[in-house]
Write a protein that holds these residues in place. Sequence first.
Motif, PDB file in Angstrom:
ATOM      1  N   LEU A 132       4.493  26.013 -22.777  1.00 59.54           N
ATOM      2  CA  LEU A 132       3.941  27.342 -22.445  1.00 59.54           C
ATOM      3  C   LEU A 132       4.163  27.713 -20.977  1.00 59.54           C
ATOM      4  N   LEU A 133       4.717  26.769 -20.207  1.00 62.53           N
ATOM      5  CA  LEU A 133       4.870  27.020 -18.770  1.00 62.53           C
ATOM      6  C   LEU A 133       5.630  28.316 -18.455  1.00 62.53           C
ATOM      7  N   PRO A 134       6.745  28.607 -19.149  1.00 57.08           N
ATOM      8  CA  PRO A 134       7.445  29.857 -18.817  1.00 57.08           C
ATOM      9  C   PRO A 134       6.532  31.089 -18.955  1.00 57.08           C
ATOM     10  N   GLN A 135       5.641  31.070 -19.952  1.00 53.98           N
ATOM     11  CA  GLN A 135       4.738  32.215 -20.134  1.00 53.98           C
ATOM     12  C   GLN A 135       3.633  32.238 -19.069  1.00 53.98           C
ATOM     13  N   LEU A 136       3.225  31.051 -18.612  1.00 52.67           N
ATOM     14  CA  LEU A 136       2.246  30.984 -17.515  1.00 52.67           C
ATOM     15  C   LEU A 136       2.879  31.509 -16.229  1.00 52.67           C
ATOM     16  N   VAL A 137       4.154  31.171 -16.025  1.00 53.92           N
ATOM     17  CA  VAL A 137       4.873  31.651 -14.837  1.00 53.92           C
ATOM     18  C   VAL A 137       5.026  33.174 -14.908  1.00 53.92           C
ATOM     19  N   GLN A 138       5.322  33.669 -16.110  1.00 53.38           N
ATOM     20  CA  GLN A 138       5.508  35.131 -16.296  1.00 53.38           C
ATOM     21  C   GLN A 138       4.282  35.926 -15.856  1.00 53.38           C
ATOM     22  N   SER A 139       3.098  35.337 -15.976  1.00 54.77           N
ATOM     23  CA  SER A 139       1.874  36.074 -15.621  1.00 54.77           C
ATOM     24  C   SER A 139       1.780  36.287 -14.109  1.00 54.77           C
ATOM     25  N   ALA A 140       2.589  35.534 -13.351  1.00 50.27           N
ATOM     26  CA  ALA A 140       2.658  35.634 -11.885  1.00 50.27           C
ATOM     27  C   ALA A 140       1.475  34.988 -11.182  1.00 50.27           C
ATOM     28  N   ASP A 141       0.442  34.598 -11.924  1.00 46.43           N
ATOM     29  CA  ASP A 141      -0.697  33.875 -11.344  1.00 46.43           C
ATOM     30  C   ASP A 141      -1.326  33.023 -12.447  1.00 46.43           C
ATOM     31  N   GLY A 142      -0.526  32.100 -12.966  1.00 43.03           N
ATOM     32  CA  GLY A 142      -0.976  31.307 -14.116  1.00 43.03           C
ATOM     33  C   GLY A 142      -1.902  30.173 -13.706  1.00 43.03           C
ATOM     34  N   ARG A 143      -2.624  29.699 -14.686  1.00 47.27           N
ATOM     35  CA  ARG A 143      -3.588  28.632 -14.424  1.00 47.27           C
ATOM     36  C   ARG A 143      -3.689  27.713 -15.641  1.00 47.27           C
ATOM     37  N   VAL A 144      -3.761  26.428 -15.382  1.00 48.79           N
ATOM     38  CA  VAL A 144      -3.988  25.463 -16.462  1.00 48.79           C
ATOM     39  C   VAL A 144      -5.276  24.721 -16.132  1.00 48.79           C
ATOM     40  N   VAL A 145      -6.242  24.815 -17.034  1.00 50.73           N
ATOM     41  CA  VAL A 145      -7.525  24.121 -16.838  1.00 50.73           C
ATOM     42  C   VAL A 145      -7.602  22.972 -17.842  1.00 50.73           C
ATOM     43  N   ARG A 193       3.656  19.637  -8.604  1.00 49.65           N
ATOM     44  CA  ARG A 193       5.002  20.061  -9.024  1.00 49.65           C
ATOM     45  C   ARG A 193       5.157  21.584  -8.971  1.00 49.65           C
ATOM     46  N   MET A 194       4.087  22.307  -9.274  1.00 44.97           N
ATOM     47  CA  MET A 194       4.164  23.764  -9.227  1.00 44.97           C
ATOM     48  C   MET A 194       4.405  24.234  -7.796  1.00 44.97           C
ATOM     49  N   ARG A 195       3.721  23.594  -6.850  1.00 48.76           N
ATOM     50  CA  ARG A 195       3.891  23.991  -5.454  1.00 48.76           C
ATOM     51  C   ARG A 195       5.281  23.594  -4.964  1.00 48.76           C
ATOM     52  N   GLU A 196       5.713  22.398  -5.358  1.00 49.31           N
ATOM     53  CA  GLU A 196       7.044  21.925  -4.942  1.00 49.31           C
ATOM     54  C   GLU A 196       8.142  22.859  -5.456  1.00 49.31           C
ATOM     55  N   ALA A 197       7.979  23.345  -6.691  1.00 49.22           N
ATOM     56  CA  ALA A 197       8.981  24.228  -7.308  1.00 49.22           C
ATOM     57  C   ALA A 197       8.730  25.694  -6.958  1.00 49.22           C
ATOM     58  N   ASP A 198       7.680  25.937  -6.168  1.00 48.52           N
ATOM     59  CA  ASP A 198       7.307  27.305  -5.765  1.00 48.52           C
ATOM     60  C   ASP A 198       7.064  28.200  -6.986  1.00 48.52           C
ATOM     61  N   LEU A 199       6.346  27.663  -7.959  1.00 49.33           N
ATOM     62  CA  LEU A 199       6.013  28.436  -9.167  1.00 49.33           C
ATOM     63  C   LEU A 199       4.565  28.914  -9.080  1.00 49.33           C
ATOM     64  N   PRO A 200       4.283  30.125  -9.565  1.00 46.91           N
ATOM     65  CA  PRO A 200       2.953  30.716  -9.392  1.00 46.91           C
ATOM     66  C   PRO A 200       1.940  30.252 -10.445  1.00 46.91           C
ATOM     67  N   VAL A 201       1.741  28.950 -10.513  1.00 46.41           N
ATOM     68  CA  VAL A 201       0.791  28.385 -11.487  1.00 46.41           C
ATOM     69  C   VAL A 201      -0.057  27.345 -10.757  1.00 46.41           C
ATOM     70  N   ARG A 202      -1.369  27.412 -10.997  1.00 45.84           N
ATOM     71  CA  ARG A 202      -2.284  26.416 -10.435  1.00 45.84           C
ATOM     72  C   ARG A 202      -2.833  25.536 -11.551  1.00 45.84           C
ATOM     73  N   ALA A 203      -3.078  24.292 -11.248  1.00 46.98           N
ATOM     74  CA  ALA A 203      -3.732  23.412 -12.226  1.00 46.98           C
ATOM     75  C   ALA A 203      -5.089  23.014 -11.684  1.00 46.98           C
ATOM     76  N   LEU A 204      -6.126  23.165 -12.515  1.00 46.02           N
ATOM     77  CA  LEU A 204      -7.480  22.780 -12.132  1.00 46.02           C
ATOM     78  C   LEU A 204      -8.099  21.964 -13.260  1.00 46.02           C
ATOM     79  N   ALA A 205      -9.180  21.285 -12.947  1.00 44.76           N
ATOM     80  CA  ALA A 205      -9.869  20.515 -13.988  1.00 44.76           C
ATOM     81  C   ALA A 205     -11.353  20.851 -13.961  1.00 44.76           C
ATOM     82  N   ALA A 206     -12.001  20.616 -15.091  1.00 44.46           N
ATOM     83  CA  ALA A 206     -13.443  20.856 -15.201  1.00 44.46           C
ATOM     84  C   ALA A 206     -14.035  19.743 -16.054  1.00 44.46           C
ATOM     85  N   HIS A 207     -15.330  19.481 -15.864  1.00 38.36           N
ATOM     86  CA  HIS A 207     -16.022  18.612 -16.828  1.00 38.36           C
ATOM     87  C   HIS A 207     -17.401  19.217 -17.088  1.00 38.36           C
TER      88      HIS A 207
END
Length: 307
Positions: A132-145, A193-207
């Motif tokens: 799904l990464l290409p679609q997260l990138v398409q949003s221009a401010d993607g996020r994976v939680v 990896r997102m920052r290294e590749a300069d892609l507009p996606v952040r990864a965060l975690a929650a519990h």
Amino acid sequence: MHWNVADLPDQSGRTIVITGPTLGGLGHFTALELARRGARVVLAGRNPTKVEETVAAIRVEVPGASLEALHLDLASLASVRTAAANAAQIGPIDVLVNNAGVMGTAYSRTADGLELQMATNHFGPFLLTGLLLPQLVQSADGRVVSVSSMFHHVAGKSPLGDPREQTGRYNKWRVYAQTKLANLHLTAELDRRMREADLPVRALAAHPGFAGTHLAANGQYGRSRGGVASILDATVKVISQPAAAGAWPSLMAATEDLPGNTFVGPSGLQQMMGTPRIVGRSKLARDEAAAKKLWEISEATVDLQYP
Ligand SMILES: NC(=O)c1ccc[n+]([C@@H]2O[C@H](COP(=O)([O-])OP(=O)(O)OC[C@H]3O[C@@H](n4cnc5c(N)ncnc54)[C@H](OP(=O)(O)O)[C@@H]3O)[C@@H](O)[C@H]2O)c1
């Protein structure tokens, strides 16, 4: 910083995919609050009847909710690939909430030869995220939680062995803890990896701390209703915070403007309950070399390299 569900900003125009949306679980309440704020929510579950139950329950509270169903079995790499292909029609994805999971299941292997908890909680989400990464990138401010757990503190070690081999005695709680550590490794390494590749996606975690869902009964009995499963399910509800409150850390991580690799959990005693805030993680979870190694193992295991 203390966050309250009332702080959840308007989500109109945002598309959010949530895995594991079964009624009464964290995915259900995460979807409910996001739908209430106007998000288009895609409910990705393995049982279409259960997904429809959740859709119906949300529509009772939010009649105009924008909800779509996606069939997804995370314990099957083939199913994840099919789900991702079907998800192409969704278009840009603003947030993927990797929420689905199993806990403390008896030893078993999936059709892909993977231990069930590692397959469901880590390898399936790893593959889904990559597809799904290409679609997260398409949003221009993607996020994976990724929804992790306080259990990650008792993992003992990172799961860096051959995922298709069982070495030593199977300890179902230790393996669950290792899957939740893997969620934090995925978050750290994906964000890097997102920052290294300069892609507009952040990864965060929650519990969620300890929340009254069906997780324990599902893990021990393979169901949440009937006989001993109902008793365990009801007992967990009495001694834990409501499932709705357990969804707050995921909601904060999905919507608040936070830096990548932030971990959000409850602010109450022992992080078991209460309003969410940014929390720390174990020393093992901060091991960058282990996160990188697990990423490489995961790429080989699911046969997908990304970004
Ligand atoms: N509840 C807590 O106190 C707690 C604490 C720490 C972390 N967590 C984490 O929170 C997340 C959500 O769990 P929950 O507490 O809401 O438990 P839950 O009520 O059992 O929900 C788990 C969800 O995951 C789905 N799922 C399980 N196996 C799947 C598969 N192979 N493919 C697709 N979906 C699958 C379940 O679907 P079915 O209904 O079809 O089985 C269900 O929708 C999990 O990652 C868990 O590790 C929960």
